[in-house]
Design a protein around this motif. Structure first.
Motif, mmCIF file in Angstrom:
data_model
loop_
_atom_site.group_PDB
_atom_site.id
_atom_site.type_symbol
_atom_site.label_atom_id
_atom_site.label_comp_id
_atom_site.label_asym_id
_atom_site.label_seq_id
_atom_site.Cartn_x
_atom_site.Cartn_y
_atom_site.Cartn_z
ATOM 1 N N LEU A 107 -8.008 -5.633 -1.870
ATOM 2 C CA LEU A 107 -8.635 -4.596 -2.686
ATOM 3 C C LEU A 107 -9.040 -3.350 -1.914
ATOM 4 O O LEU A 107 -9.387 -2.341 -2.530
ATOM 5 C CB LEU A 107 -9.866 -5.178 -3.411
ATOM 6 C CG LEU A 107 -9.605 -6.380 -4.326
ATOM 7 C CD1 LEU A 107 -10.869 -6.740 -5.087
ATOM 8 C CD2 LEU A 107 -8.452 -6.112 -5.284
ATOM 9 N N ASP A 108 -9.023 -3.383 -0.598
ATOM 10 C CA ASP A 108 -9.355 -2.208 0.203
ATOM 11 C C ASP A 108 -8.057 -1.562 0.683
ATOM 12 O O ASP A 108 -7.342 -2.128 1.516
ATOM 13 C CB ASP A 108 -10.215 -2.602 1.404
ATOM 14 C CG ASP A 108 -10.657 -1.392 2.212
ATOM 15 O OD1 ASP A 108 -10.205 -0.267 1.923
ATOM 16 O OD2 ASP A 108 -11.463 -1.574 3.148
ATOM 17 N N PRO A 109 -7.719 -0.365 0.190
ATOM 18 C CA PRO A 109 -6.462 0.277 0.593
ATOM 19 C C PRO A 109 -6.351 0.480 2.098
ATOM 20 O O PRO A 109 -5.238 0.508 2.641
ATOM 21 C CB PRO A 109 -6.499 1.624 -0.153
ATOM 22 C CG PRO A 109 -7.432 1.405 -1.296
ATOM 23 C CD PRO A 109 -8.465 0.432 -0.808
ATOM 24 N N ALA A 110 -7.470 0.600 2.790
ATOM 25 C CA ALA A 110 -7.420 0.829 4.235
ATOM 26 C C ALA A 110 -6.805 -0.342 4.976
ATOM 27 O O ALA A 110 -6.247 -0.170 6.068
ATOM 28 C CB ALA A 110 -8.828 1.107 4.762
ATOM 29 N N SER A 111 -6.886 -1.550 4.405
ATOM 30 C CA SER A 111 -6.326 -2.711 5.098
ATOM 31 C C SER A 111 -4.807 -2.600 5.219
ATOM 32 O O SER A 111 -4.213 -3.082 6.193
ATOM 33 C CB SER A 111 -6.697 -4.003 4.371
ATOM 34 O OG SER A 111 -6.002 -4.128 3.148
ATOM 35 N N ARG A 112 -4.151 -1.967 4.250
ATOM 36 C CA ARG A 112 -2.695 -1.815 4.313
ATOM 37 C C ARG A 112 -2.287 -0.862 5.428
ATOM 38 O O ARG A 112 -1.158 -0.939 5.935
ATOM 39 C CB ARG A 112 -2.154 -1.327 2.968
ATOM 40 C CG ARG A 112 -2.359 -2.332 1.842
ATOM 41 C CD ARG A 112 -1.878 -1.786 0.512
ATOM 42 N NE ARG A 112 -2.142 -2.706 -0.576
ATOM 43 C CZ ARG A 112 -1.262 -3.568 -1.083
ATOM 44 N NH1 ARG A 112 -0.039 -3.614 -0.581
ATOM 45 N NH2 ARG A 112 -1.595 -4.375 -2.072
ATOM 46 N N GLU A 113 -3.184 0.030 5.789
ATOM 47 C CA GLU A 113 -2.914 0.941 6.898
ATOM 48 C C GLU A 113 -3.254 0.289 8.232
ATOM 49 O O GLU A 113 -2.574 0.512 9.239
ATOM 50 C CB GLU A 113 -3.720 2.234 6.725
ATOM 51 C CG GLU A 113 -3.405 2.997 5.451
ATOM 52 C CD GLU A 113 -1.961 3.450 5.402
ATOM 53 O OE1 GLU A 113 -1.408 3.814 6.469
ATOM 54 O OE2 GLU A 113 -1.373 3.441 4.295
ATOM 55 N N LEU A 114 -4.314 -0.513 8.254
ATOM 56 C CA LEU A 114 -4.773 -1.107 9.510
ATOM 57 C C LEU A 114 -3.808 -2.177 10.012
ATOM 58 O O LEU A 114 -3.514 -2.241 11.212
ATOM 59 C CB LEU A 114 -6.160 -1.707 9.327
ATOM 60 C CG LEU A 114 -6.769 -2.395 10.552
ATOM 61 C CD1 LEU A 114 -6.954 -1.401 11.698
ATOM 62 C CD2 LEU A 114 -8.095 -3.052 10.197
ATOM 63 N N SER A 153 -5.095 -7.381 -8.364
ATOM 64 C CA SER A 153 -4.011 -7.229 -7.394
ATOM 65 C C SER A 153 -2.775 -7.990 -7.844
ATOM 66 O O SER A 153 -2.772 -9.213 -7.905
ATOM 67 C CB SER A 153 -4.456 -7.728 -6.014
ATOM 68 O OG SER A 153 -3.357 -7.771 -5.124
ATOM 69 N N SER A 154 -1.704 -7.258 -8.124
ATOM 70 C CA SER A 154 -0.441 -7.907 -8.488
ATOM 71 C C SER A 154 0.139 -8.658 -7.298
ATOM 72 O O SER A 154 0.810 -9.682 -7.474
ATOM 73 C CB SER A 154 0.562 -6.867 -9.000
ATOM 74 O OG SER A 154 0.819 -5.878 -8.007
ATOM 75 N N ASP A 155 -0.101 -8.151 -6.076
ATOM 76 C CA ASP A 155 0.377 -8.863 -4.887
ATOM 77 C C ASP A 155 -0.297 -10.221 -4.775
ATOM 78 O O ASP A 155 0.351 -11.222 -4.449
ATOM 79 C CB ASP A 155 0.103 -8.044 -3.626
ATOM 80 C CG ASP A 155 0.997 -6.820 -3.516
ATOM 81 O OD1 ASP A 155 2.218 -6.971 -3.719
ATOM 82 O OD2 ASP A 155 0.480 -5.729 -3.239
ATOM 83 N N PHE A 156 -1.600 -10.267 -5.019
ATOM 84 C CA PHE A 156 -2.299 -11.549 -4.972
ATOM 85 C C PHE A 156 -1.765 -12.499 -6.036
ATOM 86 O O PHE A 156 -1.518 -13.677 -5.763
ATOM 87 C CB PHE A 156 -3.800 -11.353 -5.146
ATOM 88 C CG PHE A 156 -4.577 -12.638 -5.068
ATOM 89 C CD1 PHE A 156 -4.994 -13.145 -3.848
ATOM 90 C CD2 PHE A 156 -4.879 -13.357 -6.223
ATOM 91 C CE1 PHE A 156 -5.694 -14.354 -3.778
ATOM 92 C CE2 PHE A 156 -5.578 -14.557 -6.156
ATOM 93 C CZ PHE A 156 -5.986 -15.051 -4.926
#
Length: 287
Positions: free
Chosen positions: A159-166, A206-209
């Motif tokens: 749910l935190d978009p920053a995790s996809r960058e990190l 989250s559709s990914d989840f």
């Protein structure tokens, strides 16, 4: 989410990934109406009747013997994590009520305080983040900025978009987290309303989840390598280790470290030096 439903989904997905040639069964060609092996084929491999296996898969058998469960594990080619998960689903724990709110063990907190140059956190049930050190803030972000209910590894991942960058390998991290959460759902407090709420929230948002959860992956969180794209120091490749006390497996100390004499080692040292004052001021939980 009942354990019967979870058992049914788990067995079906494990059947679906196998094919006759994988288990030395004849394949007579033609169109198979189901993905992977049929129920009768699993029953044949496990040495049980088709009716009995069908009732197991439907969650209508409450007293499977070790012999039968071991036979199913062999027939389905389950690894050790999956085998333990099968046992937990087939024999769900009965608890008096929901699990109590966890507090970090004093010795784990002391270890966190001593680990100055190693990013570390304590993970509890449901992948809740119970405590962390300043180095973890520098690497992963300031958990103190989150409400206590939001301090959860799976929740942050999806749910935190920053995790996809990190995380440079976000898809792998996401799958690992779902696999561990599946393991948690099977082995610990299957009626836990907080766990059910977390799974429901992630499924709704989250559709990914949702996609990964439907695949029923199962994997314990032990050790491995993670690659980061940190906004301050760029790419890092770190080794993580998960350490659990034998008398309290519900809490785990997770540490991140770089191999000596590597660019990741130099970058991590630089990151911790640059962010030390800010991270030290922010690392304690604020419940």
């Amino acid at each position: 989410m009942s354990t019967a439903t979870s058992l049914s989904g788990f067995l079906r997905t494990r059947r679906a990934r196998l094919h006759p040639q994988d288990v030395a069964l004849p394949d007579f060609g033609g169109v198979r109406r189901v993905a992977g092996l049929r129920r009768e084929e699993i029953a044949q491999l496990a040495g049980v009747s088709v009716d009995y296996y069908t009732r197991i898969e439907q969650g209508r058998v409450s007293n499977c013997s070790d012999t039968v469960l071991d036979a199913l594990a062999r027939a389905l080619r389950l690894n050790e994590d999956e085998r333990r998960h099968l046992y937990h689903l087939a024999r769900p724990q009965r608890t008096a009520g929901p699990a109590r709110r966890q507090s970090v063990r004093p010795m784990l907190q002391r270890l966190l305080d001593e680990l100055k140059d190693v990013p570390a956190m304590v993970m509890g049930r449901r992948m809740d983040i119970l405590a962390w050190n300043p180095a973890a803030c520098a690497l992963l972000g300031n958990y103190g900025d989150l409400e206590p209910a939001e301090r959860n590894i799976a929740r942050i991942t999806f749910l935190d978009p920053a995790s996809r960058e990190l995380y440079a390998d976000w898809s792998s991290c996401a799958r690992e987290n779902v696999a561990y959460l599946r393991l948690e759902a099977g082995r610990s407090h299957p009626g836990d309303p907080r766990l059910a709420h977390l799974i429901g929230e992630l499924s709704a948002k989250s559709s990914d989840f949702r996609r990964l959860w439907a695949e029923h992956p199962v994997q314990d969180k032990t050790s491995g390598t993670k690659r980061f794209r940190h906004p301050v120091v760029g790419e890092l490749e770190l080794i993580y280790e998960t350490l659990r006390a034998a008398d309290d497996p519900g809490q785990a100390l997770i540490t991140y470290a770089a191999q000596p004499d590597t660019s990741s080692h130099d970058a991590l040292r630089m990151l911790l030096a640059w962010t030390a004052p800010t991270a030290a001021a922010a690392h304690q939980p604020a419940d």
